[in-house]
Design an enzyme around this catalytic site. Structure first.
Site, PDB file in Angstrom:
ATOM      1  N   LEU A 208       0.862  -1.188   0.000  1.00 22.02           N
ATOM      2  CA  LEU A 208       0.000   0.000   0.000  1.00 22.02           C
ATOM      3  C   LEU A 208       0.896   1.235   0.000  1.00 22.02           C
ATOM      4  CD1 LEU A 208      -3.129   0.457   0.466  1.00 22.02           C
ATOM      5  CD2 LEU A 208      -2.576   0.774   2.879  1.00 22.02           C
ATOM      6  N   HIS A 209       0.794   2.070  -1.028  1.00 20.98           N
ATOM      7  CA  HIS A 209       1.639   3.262  -1.028  1.00 20.98           C
ATOM      8  C   HIS A 209       1.087   4.440  -1.802  1.00 20.98           C
ATOM      9  CE1 HIS A 209       2.628   1.823  -5.027  1.00 20.98           C
ATOM     10  NE2 HIS A 209       3.142   3.003  -5.263  1.00 20.98           N
ATOM     11  N   ARG A 210      -0.031   4.258  -2.518  1.00 24.61           N
ATOM     12  CA  ARG A 210      -0.512   5.366  -3.357  1.00 24.61           C
ATOM     13  C   ARG A 210      -0.895   6.562  -2.501  1.00 24.61           C
ATOM     14  NH1 ARG A 210       0.254   4.772  -8.210  1.00 24.61           N
ATOM     15  NH2 ARG A 210       0.479   2.603  -8.705  1.00 24.61           N
TER      16      ARG A 210
END
Ligand code: UD1
Length: 361
Positions: A208-210
């Protein structure tokens, strides 16, 4: 033929690796790697060069982090100087990060030809910085190398010349198959996560990084509330991206005790974990494709995808970013006893070979 092959951020490194390796088979090609320095931590950059058998970059531009304008601007200034000095015949850019946009604009203004690998993908969501990067890069590129049918349609709809578009397959999958083969002879003893893997059966692998997911507290909370429910059923292994780590601290995000937080992992170690997971949950573009190629179920934590083939043919399911939609997609994935999927056309490990054939013609 002098070629500059540009990479800047983590997902670029997997894409340049097969292109570089294949370039070495052609005597007339002098292909040099330019690392813009967009990603610079050992885990986000050098670890990948080592895993992917890439040499030290021939040029490093020290762009570093910053706002979009600052980062893009720094890359452009440094890359312009490099192009003036090196006078390449062609610049190859991959993917959709700020380095992709910056270097394609610079090259084109210096009248250097540009090849874009992974052209034509569209999420139709201009709130994603990557969508802007893709559109600008495609507008300028002389070679548009595409991974799936939808990309051809998008480019034609936007008025791109048909003779610039080449359906070559997916270099990400070239790299995946190459690395997966190496992993067959690897018992994982060298990986620090071997113990975690052995202790946690039937686990979810999460990335998860957006910015749209982790920079907004409301959305991040919503996603975490679904993840914490899922963690009640099966453990979650979660290598945490630096941006996500920063935002978790800032928002005081609380994850279930059944979630194992890991540092960012190298390519091989990450593959070692997700290939044997029950399910991947991700907002990454690359993992949607890689899970499809390996037949691992995937829930994408986004409202859209620029890679529709992974849903039409592959193992990908759009989970959105709301608690209920994520849980619904998760349930659909885990309850499906036999998953029918196909590996998309030309995702066969030969994309880089096709790219060089076209360039050299
Ligand atoms: C970038 C790409 C994104 C890609 C992602 C993969 C753009 C617009 N975005 O997003 O498409 O999916 O890389 O990782 O190009 N940081 C570190 N160490 C590093 C690099 C970054 O700590 O080596 C931290 C910094 O605080 C930085 C933040 O992460 O400000 C974000 O880095 P940045 O490259 O701006 O964007 P990503 O979110 O990584």
């Amino acid at each position: 033929m002098k070629i500059l092959l540009v990479a800047g951020a983590r997902p670029n490194f997997m894409k340049i690796s097969p292109i570089y390796r294949e370039s070495l088979k052609h005597e007339t090609v002098d292909c040099r790697i330019v690392h813009t320095g967009q990603h610079y931590d050992y885990e986000m950059s050098q670890a990948f060069f080592e895993d992917l058998e890439l040499p030290e970059p021939h040029f490093f531009l020290y762009a570093g982090s910053g706002s979009h304008a600052v980062q893009t601007g720094k890359i452009m200034v440094a890359f312009e100087e490099l192009c003036e000095a090196e006078k390449p015949d062609l610049v190859i850019v991959v993917g959709d990060v700020n380095s992709t946009l910056a270097c394609s604009v610079v090259a084109k203004k210096l009248l250097v030809k540009v090849a874009h690998v992974e052209a034509g993908l569209r999420s139709f969501d201009l709130s994603m910085p990557e969508e802007i990067n893709r559109m600008v890069t495609d507008t300028l590129s002389d070679y548009l190398f595409v991974t799936e049918e939808s990309a051809i349609k998008n480019l034609i709809r936007e008025g791109k010349q048909k003779d610039k578009i080449h359906f070559v397959g997916n270099v990400m999958i070239d790299n995946l198959f190459y690395q997966a083969k190496k992993l067959e002879n690897n018992d994982g003893n060298k990986f620090s996560t071997l113990k975690v893997k052995n202790e946690n059966k039937d686990y979810v692998f999460l990335t998860l990084h957006r910015p749209s997911n982790v920079d907004c507290k409301e959305t991040f909370d919503e996603i975490v509330s679904a993840l914490n429910d899922i963690a009640e059923e099966r453990p979650i292994l979660f290598p945490v991206h630096p941006r996500t780590k920063k935002m978790m601290d800032r928002f005081k995000i609380r994850l279930s005790e059944n979630t194992v937080l890991l540092p960012p992992l190298g390519f091989m170690e990450s593959l070692f974990l997700w290939k044997d997971s029950s399910l991947v949950m991700t907002d990454s573009g690359g993992l949607q494709e890689e899970t499809t190629a390996m037949g691992v179920p995937c829930v994408t934590l986004r409202e859209n995808t620029e890679r529709p083939i992974t849903i039409e043919m592959g193992t990908n399911n759009l989970g959105g970013t709301k608690r209920t939609s994520i849980l619904k997609a998760y349930r659909k994935c885990v309850d499906k006893k036999v998953m029918k999927y196909k590996v998309p056309p030309k995702w066969d490990g030969k994309a880089a070979e096709r790219i060089w054939k076209i360039i050299l013609e």
